[in-house]
Write a protein that holds these residues in place. Structure first.
Motif, PDB file in Angstrom:
ATOM      1  N   GLY A 187      -7.101   5.644   0.414  1.00 48.12           N
ATOM      2  CA  GLY A 187      -6.425   4.396   0.722  1.00 48.12           C
ATOM      3  C   GLY A 187      -7.280   3.311   1.343  1.00 48.12           C
ATOM      4  O   GLY A 187      -8.515   3.340   1.311  1.00 48.12           O
ATOM      5  N   VAL A 188      -6.599   2.327   1.929  1.00 44.48           N
ATOM      6  CA  VAL A 188      -7.261   1.170   2.517  1.00 44.48           C
ATOM      7  C   VAL A 188      -8.162   1.580   3.675  1.00 44.48           C
ATOM      8  O   VAL A 188      -9.254   1.042   3.859  1.00 44.48           O
ATOM      9  CB  VAL A 188      -6.202   0.147   2.983  1.00 44.48           C
ATOM     10  CG1 VAL A 188      -6.846  -0.969   3.804  1.00 44.48           C
ATOM     11  CG2 VAL A 188      -5.460  -0.442   1.784  1.00 44.48           C
ATOM     12  N   THR A 221      -9.958   4.248   4.091  1.00 45.84           N
ATOM     13  CA  THR A 221     -11.225   4.816   3.649  1.00 45.84           C
ATOM     14  C   THR A 221     -12.154   3.749   3.084  1.00 45.84           C
ATOM     15  O   THR A 221     -13.346   3.715   3.421  1.00 45.84           O
ATOM     16  CB  THR A 221     -10.973   5.912   2.600  1.00 45.84           C
ATOM     17  OG1 THR A 221     -10.267   6.993   3.229  1.00 45.84           O
ATOM     18  CG2 THR A 221     -12.277   6.437   2.024  1.00 45.84           C
ATOM     19  N   VAL A 222     -11.649   2.852   2.225  1.00 50.43           N
ATOM     20  CA  VAL A 222     -12.547   1.861   1.636  1.00 50.43           C
ATOM     21  C   VAL A 222     -13.050   0.878   2.692  1.00 50.43           C
ATOM     22  O   VAL A 222     -14.189   0.406   2.619  1.00 50.43           O
ATOM     23  CB  VAL A 222     -11.897   1.113   0.452  1.00 50.43           C
ATOM     24  CG1 VAL A 222     -11.521   2.069  -0.658  1.00 50.43           C
ATOM     25  CG2 VAL A 222     -10.709   0.286   0.878  1.00 50.43           C
ATOM     26  N   CYS A 223     -12.238   0.582   3.700  1.00 52.56           N
ATOM     27  CA  CYS A 223     -12.708  -0.289   4.777  1.00 52.56           C
ATOM     28  C   CYS A 223     -13.783   0.399   5.606  1.00 52.56           C
ATOM     29  O   CYS A 223     -14.735  -0.244   6.073  1.00 52.56           O
ATOM     30  CB  CYS A 223     -11.546  -0.727   5.659  1.00 52.56           C
ATOM     31  SG  CYS A 223     -10.471  -1.962   4.875  1.00 52.56           S
ATOM     32  N   TYR A 263      -3.850   5.358   4.730  1.00 55.57           N
ATOM     33  CA  TYR A 263      -4.692   6.358   4.070  1.00 55.57           C
ATOM     34  C   TYR A 263      -4.114   6.837   2.736  1.00 55.57           C
ATOM     35  O   TYR A 263      -4.683   7.724   2.107  1.00 55.57           O
ATOM     36  CB  TYR A 263      -4.882   7.572   4.974  1.00 55.57           C
ATOM     37  CG  TYR A 263      -5.655   7.301   6.241  1.00 55.57           C
ATOM     38  CD1 TYR A 263      -7.002   6.967   6.198  1.00 55.57           C
ATOM     39  CD2 TYR A 263      -5.033   7.389   7.483  1.00 55.57           C
ATOM     40  CE1 TYR A 263      -7.716   6.724   7.364  1.00 55.57           C
ATOM     41  CE2 TYR A 263      -5.738   7.153   8.649  1.00 55.57           C
ATOM     42  CZ  TYR A 263      -7.078   6.818   8.586  1.00 55.57           C
ATOM     43  OH  TYR A 263      -7.787   6.584   9.743  1.00 55.57           O
ATOM     44  N   ARG A 271     -12.985  -3.620  -3.832  1.00 57.53           N
ATOM     45  CA  ARG A 271     -12.868  -2.168  -3.970  1.00 57.53           C
ATOM     46  C   ARG A 271     -11.393  -1.814  -4.140  1.00 57.53           C
ATOM     47  O   ARG A 271     -10.538  -2.389  -3.465  1.00 57.53           O
ATOM     48  CB  ARG A 271     -13.426  -1.461  -2.732  1.00 57.53           C
ATOM     49  CG  ARG A 271     -13.523   0.066  -2.847  1.00 57.53           C
ATOM     50  CD  ARG A 271     -14.489   0.516  -3.930  1.00 57.53           C
ATOM     51  NE  ARG A 271     -15.825   0.033  -3.733  1.00 57.53           N
ATOM     52  CZ  ARG A 271     -16.778   0.658  -3.014  1.00 57.53           C
ATOM     53  NH1 ARG A 271     -16.484   1.793  -2.410  1.00 57.53           N
ATOM     54  NH2 ARG A 271     -17.980   0.154  -2.923  1.00 57.53           N
ATOM     55  N   ASP A 272     -11.102  -0.874  -5.053  1.00 60.70           N
ATOM     56  CA  ASP A 272      -9.715  -0.435  -5.199  1.00 60.70           C
ATOM     57  C   ASP A 272      -9.478   0.780  -4.309  1.00 60.70           C
ATOM     58  O   ASP A 272     -10.213   1.757  -4.364  1.00 60.70           O
ATOM     59  CB  ASP A 272      -9.355  -0.152  -6.661  1.00 60.70           C
ATOM     60  CG  ASP A 272     -10.294   0.842  -7.333  1.00 60.70           C
ATOM     61  OD1 ASP A 272     -11.447   0.975  -6.872  1.00 60.70           O
ATOM     62  OD2 ASP A 272      -9.878   1.481  -8.316  1.00 60.70           O
ATOM     63  N   PRO A 273      -8.442   0.723  -3.461  1.00 57.86           N
ATOM     64  CA  PRO A 273      -8.191   1.785  -2.487  1.00 57.86           C
ATOM     65  C   PRO A 273      -7.401   2.942  -3.088  1.00 57.86           C
ATOM     66  O   PRO A 273      -6.199   3.076  -2.872  1.00 57.86           O
ATOM     67  CB  PRO A 273      -7.407   1.070  -1.383  1.00 57.86           C
ATOM     68  CG  PRO A 273      -6.665  -0.014  -2.103  1.00 57.86           C
ATOM     69  CD  PRO A 273      -7.536  -0.430  -3.260  1.00 57.86           C
ATOM     70  N   ILE A 311       0.823  -1.206   0.000  1.00 61.53           N
ATOM     71  CA  ILE A 311       0.000   0.000   0.000  1.00 61.53           C
ATOM     72  C   ILE A 311       0.859   1.259   0.000  1.00 61.53           C
ATOM     73  O   ILE A 311       2.006   1.259   0.425  1.00 61.53           O
ATOM     74  CB  ILE A 311      -0.952   0.022   1.205  1.00 61.53           C
ATOM     75  CG1 ILE A 311      -0.179   0.001   2.533  1.00 61.53           C
ATOM     76  CG2 ILE A 311      -1.917  -1.142   1.122  1.00 61.53           C
ATOM     77  CD1 ILE A 311      -1.065   0.173   3.760  1.00 61.53           C
ATOM     78  N   VAL A 365      -8.826  -4.318  -2.441  1.00 62.07           N
ATOM     79  CA  VAL A 365      -9.205  -4.997  -1.209  1.00 62.07           C
ATOM     80  C   VAL A 365     -10.353  -5.929  -1.556  1.00 62.07           C
ATOM     81  O   VAL A 365     -11.292  -5.540  -2.263  1.00 62.07           O
ATOM     82  CB  VAL A 365      -9.648  -3.990  -0.122  1.00 62.07           C
ATOM     83  CG1 VAL A 365     -10.097  -4.723   1.137  1.00 62.07           C
ATOM     84  CG2 VAL A 365      -8.516  -3.028   0.200  1.00 62.07           C
TER      85      VAL A 365
END
Length: 375
Positions: free
Chosen positions: A263-264, A266-268, A305, A257-259, A212, A313
């Protein structure tokens, strides 16, 4: 200064900020649970385009309110439109305003193709056609425009898509920061294939397809505003082939979902809010290149982030996790794939991170983004 080597490492516990025990986390959940950002601003700021809470508030309060319909209100990477054949049509659009236009590992041309291809792939679609619209600032070098168009052609060929239509506008000097590109894409979702937050269940595993923060930090350092030297390259790539590899190995995959912006982390958060389930991540499993981690540490930025442009993800069924991970690692784009967490009933609607020190902290959605103009 020079940063790191090229090996993959986990994140450092020292940068996590406040650390809480598991029992303390639950006491703080109510303040975060079901929080939907509201638009209170009277003017648009850069934060509204950064993919965090401010973006969500702007989209919800202005655009969803104006255009509300069932397809739009899903707020996915694009619209899924059923066809009489039993297949579904996936339709997505995105704009690219990155600065600088070229950076280690890619250019705005690569991003313009990869971004739309990847959005379609996150819906389970097989991308086929894209459009491209260019807003060009007066005085922009034609040779550079040719090189960016060649980058797009290269990216499209590698992804197996064609640029089939487009538009060109020229604006006065200073009105477009050189070049803006908007692409839209269409792909088909095979009959019987469905990816949705509605399918996610407690016990499902959260997979990440690779390291990431690579793209965001590559663009940040390429601006030349910081006296930092590091061999960090953007991860920009089309992941449609990697997604098909995953779905072949794990056909019960729930959600993708693509972060990118945010980043990771936010999508989580988006997943937790959509499902009202908990997403519990393990900091020690997050794959981060040492040079990316070092740059983030120097700038005070949490890599969870930071944007990516060639990763995704995935939430997969527990019984398919091993097969999914093995298949991803066999693909050139998935060699650093990892299981980074799980879906839980509690903390509902919240993302929690188990830290390297043995405690836990809540991963909230940021208001804006620490790295503006990265895609």
């Amino acid at each position: 200064m020079s940063l790191g080597d090229s090996k993959v490492a986990g994140t450092k516990a020292e940068r996590t900020g406040p650390v809480f025990r598991e029992d303390q986390v639950l006491e703080r959940i109510d303040a975060f649970r079901r929080r939907r950002p509201r638009l209170r601003d009277e003017v648009v700021t850069l934060a509204h385009g950064a993919g965090g809470k401010a973006s969500a508030a702007l989209v919800s309060s202005v655009f969803v309110e104006a255009f509300h319909n069932p397809e739009l209100e899903v707020l996915g990477d694009g619209a899924v439109l059923p066809l009489p054949s039993g297949e579904s049509l996936a339709f997505s659009t995105d704009s690219f305003v990155v600065k600088p236009l070229r950076f280690p590992g890619g250019s705005i041309g690569h991003l313009a193709v990869h971004g739309t291809v990847n959005d379609l792939s996150m819906m389970g679609a097989q991308p086929s056609w894209i459009s491209a619209a260019f807003v060009i600032e007066e005085g922009f070098p034609v040779d550079e425009l040719r090189r960016i168009a060649a980058d797009m052609a290269e990216a499209a060929e590698a992804a197996g898509v064609r640029v089939v239509t487009g538009d060109t506008k020229v604006v006065s000097t200073g009105a477009a920061d050189g070049l803006f590109i908007t692409t839209a894409g269409v792909g088909l979702i095979p009959a019987g294939r469905r990816l949705s937050a509605e399918l996610v269940r407690p016990g499902d595993q959260v997979l990440l397809s690779g390291t990431i923060g690579d793209h965001g930090m590559a663009v940040m350092l390429a601006r030349g505003d910081l006296a930092i030297e590091a061999d960090i390259r953007s991860d920009t790539a089309a992941v449609n082939g990697l997604v098909e590899t995953l779905l072949a190995a794990a056909p019960s995959t729930r959600w993708l979902r693509d972060p990118t912006r945010g980043g990771v982390g936010t999508v989580c958060n988006e997943l937790a809010q959509d499902t009202q389930l908990g997403v519990v991540l393990d900091e020690r499993r997050l794959p981060v290149l040492p040079e990316v981690q070092a740059a983030c540490d120097l700038l005070g930025i949490d890599p969870i982030y930071v944007a990516n442009e060639g990763k995704f993800v995935a939430v997969v069924a527990p019984e398919e996790t091993e097969a999914a991970l093995a298949a991803l690692r066999e693909h050139p784009l998935g060699r650093a794939a990892a299981v980074i967490g799980e879906i839980t009933e509690q903390p509902a609607g919240t993302v929690a991170l188990r830290t390297g020190l043995g405690g836990s902290r809540i991963v909230d959605m940021l208001v804006g983004d620490p790295l503006p103009r990265i895609c």
